[in-house]
Design an enzyme around this catalytic site. Structure first.
Site, short mmCIF file in Angstrom:
data_model
loop_
_atom_site.label_atom_id
_atom_site.label_comp_id
_atom_site.label_asym_id
_atom_site.label_seq_id
_atom_site.Cartn_x
_atom_site.Cartn_y
_atom_site.Cartn_z
CG ASP A 31 9.93 55.46 60.79
OD1 ASP A 31 9.36 56.56 60.96
OD2 ASP A 31 9.39 54.49 60.24
N GLY B 137 3.02 50.59 64.70
CA GLY B 137 3.40 51.84 64.02
C GLY B 137 4.35 52.69 64.84
CG HIS C 238 2.23 58.86 54.13
ND1 HIS C 238 2.62 57.73 53.45
CD2 HIS C 238 1.47 58.42 55.16
CE1 HIS C 238 2.10 56.65 54.05
NE2 HIS C 238 1.41 57.05 55.09
C1 GLA Z 1 6.50 54.77 57.93
C2 GLA Z 1 7.81 55.01 57.18
C3 GLA Z 1 8.25 56.46 57.34
C4 GLA Z 1 7.15 57.45 57.02
C5 GLA Z 1 5.84 57.06 57.70
C6 GLA Z 1 4.68 57.90 57.25
O1 GLA Z 1 6.69 54.89 59.32
O2 GLA Z 1 8.80 54.14 57.65
O3 GLA Z 1 9.40 56.69 56.55
O4 GLA Z 1 6.98 57.57 55.63
O5 GLA Z 1 5.50 55.70 57.51
O6 GLA Z 1 4.87 59.23 57.61
#
Ligand code: GLA
Length: 388
Positions: free
Chosen positions: A176, A128, A40
């Site tokens: 990501d 995730g 985050h």
């Molecule tokens: C998701 C979002 C990323 C990032 C993470 C938390 O994967 O796509 O951009 O904010 O959560 O770190």
């Protein structure tokens, strides 16, 4: 007879494509990612330490002579067809990652032709590991190759992020997409989300990455995620009154934050404090990795989990149980929840040679959360690549 060797995940995609559409013009492999530390922080212009992994999505495409797109998901066994001139978010979620990328490319002025596409992979959905970014980046990369658009990887990452904002409605950061497109094998990426510069830190150390999957559906993820982002922005807006140079939490020190604590909503204060501390942890973790101090790296991961659970409040009971149980096992250097939170996986750094101990040692924790043990091993891998 099975040889026991896993079939590379692009093979079924290729087989299906050939059966439906003939020979593909482009086949691309687009990886998922892990994030070692820095959660985050990306949408707050901070630091993250992700790596693409050896699991992902394969995509086969071929141009058509008309202006239609045909999207076929092998894993979901679903197909959607439409016209490139009439794009809108679909009521179901699965094609929106792809439609959003097509839309962003067209908005940027690129002229696309129609195409047939089949995709599938071995990324656990909803765990995730960024199956969404793997899809977006895979399509941006495939269409770039297919139509010779001349885009670089950085542009494709930004465009894929914008696709998720506009067609999926998640105001994600860019971690990501950057990890999926730009990672290097056997390295982790120290990404500065302020200017998108990256430094690659070797990761061939005697540790293994294991993900423990809570199998908890991330029901709250979207609203909770967007809400965390707004809370951070509320903190920045207040601090800007006193420090006009502040553009994001990246520019805010703990001292500045504490000087205005009384004026900040207590929840907003907690969120901001977590983000500032997490950025400091990423920098320290990077130093620890570079100097080979893996125990220090692991301790920072454990602290990150505490912050995410108690201050940022994006964990859930199952993630807490799995992270805390892992951190107490011999051979585990560090454990924490990974990604957006509210479910999904924990990431665990395990000393080589202790893999069996880890897998057995986690069994009681999975029993406590009432779920069958689901543990994935993954290794840092290169970014999106063309296979054919
Ligand atoms: C998701 C979002 C990323 C990032 C993470 C938390 O994967 O796509 O951009 O904010 O959560 O770190």
């Amino acid at each position: 007879m099975s040889t026991g060797v896993p079939v590379p995940f692009h093979v079924p995609v290729l087989t299906r494509f050939r059966r439906e559409f003939g020979e593909p013009a482009v086949v691309v492999r687009s990886p998922g990612r892990v994030n070692l530390i820095g959660e985050h922080t990306d949408y707050n212009h901070g630091f993250v330490l992700p790596a693409a992994v050896d699991r992902g999505i394969a995509m086969a495409v071929k141009a058509r002579s008309d202006r239609r797109y045909v999207l076929h998901s092998l894993d979901l066994d679903r197909r959607l067809e439409g016209n490139l001139g009439e794009l809108a978010p679909y009521p179901e979620r699965w094609p929106n990652y792809l439609l959003g990328v097509i839309d962003q490319l067209q908005r940027a002025g690129h002229s696309l032709g129609g195409f047939d596409l089949v995709y599938g992979g071995d990324l656990p959905i909803g765990a995730g590991m960024s199956s969404s970014a793997a899809l977006e980046c895979g399509l941006a990369f495939s269409l770039n190759e297919l139509f010779g658009l001349g885009l670089n990887r950085l542009t494709m990452a930004k465009l894929s992020q914008a696709a998720e904002h506009s067609f999926v409605g998640v105001k994600c950061g860019v971690m990501d997409q950057m990890a999926s497109l730009l990672s290097q094998k056997d390295h982790v990426m120290m990404l500065d989300c302020h200017d998108l510069s990256c430094r690659f830190v070797p990761f061939r150390s005697p540790v293994k990455i294991f993900l423990c999957d809570t199998q908890v559906e991330r029901a709250l993820a979207e609203s909770g995620y967007n809400q965390r982002r707004s809370q951070c922005e509320a903190g920045v807006a207040l601090l800007q009154k006193y420090a006009p140079d502040v553009r994001s939490l990246r520019d805010v020190s703990l001292e500045l934050l504490d000087a205005h604590r009384a004026e900040l909503d207590p929840v907003v204060y907690r969120r901001c404090r977590y983000v500032i501390e997490e950025n400091l942890r990423v920098v320290a973790a990077c130093d620890a990795l570079t100097s080979g101090d893996l125990p220090a790296f692991g301790r920072l991961m454990n602290q990150s989990h505490q912050g995410l659970s108690k201050a940022y409040e994006v964990s859930c009971p199952e993630l807490d149980v799995l992270a805390e149980a892992a951190a107490a096992l011999p051979g585990v250097l560090g454990a924490r929840m990974m990604g957006a939170g509210f479910g999904g996986c924990t990431i665990n750094l395990v000393q080589a040679g202790q893999e069996e101990v880890f897998v057995h040692g986690m069994a009681p924790a999975f029993a406590r959360i009432g779920k069958p043990a689901k543990i994935h091993h993954c290794a840092p891998h290169g970014g999106t690549e063309r296979l054919l």
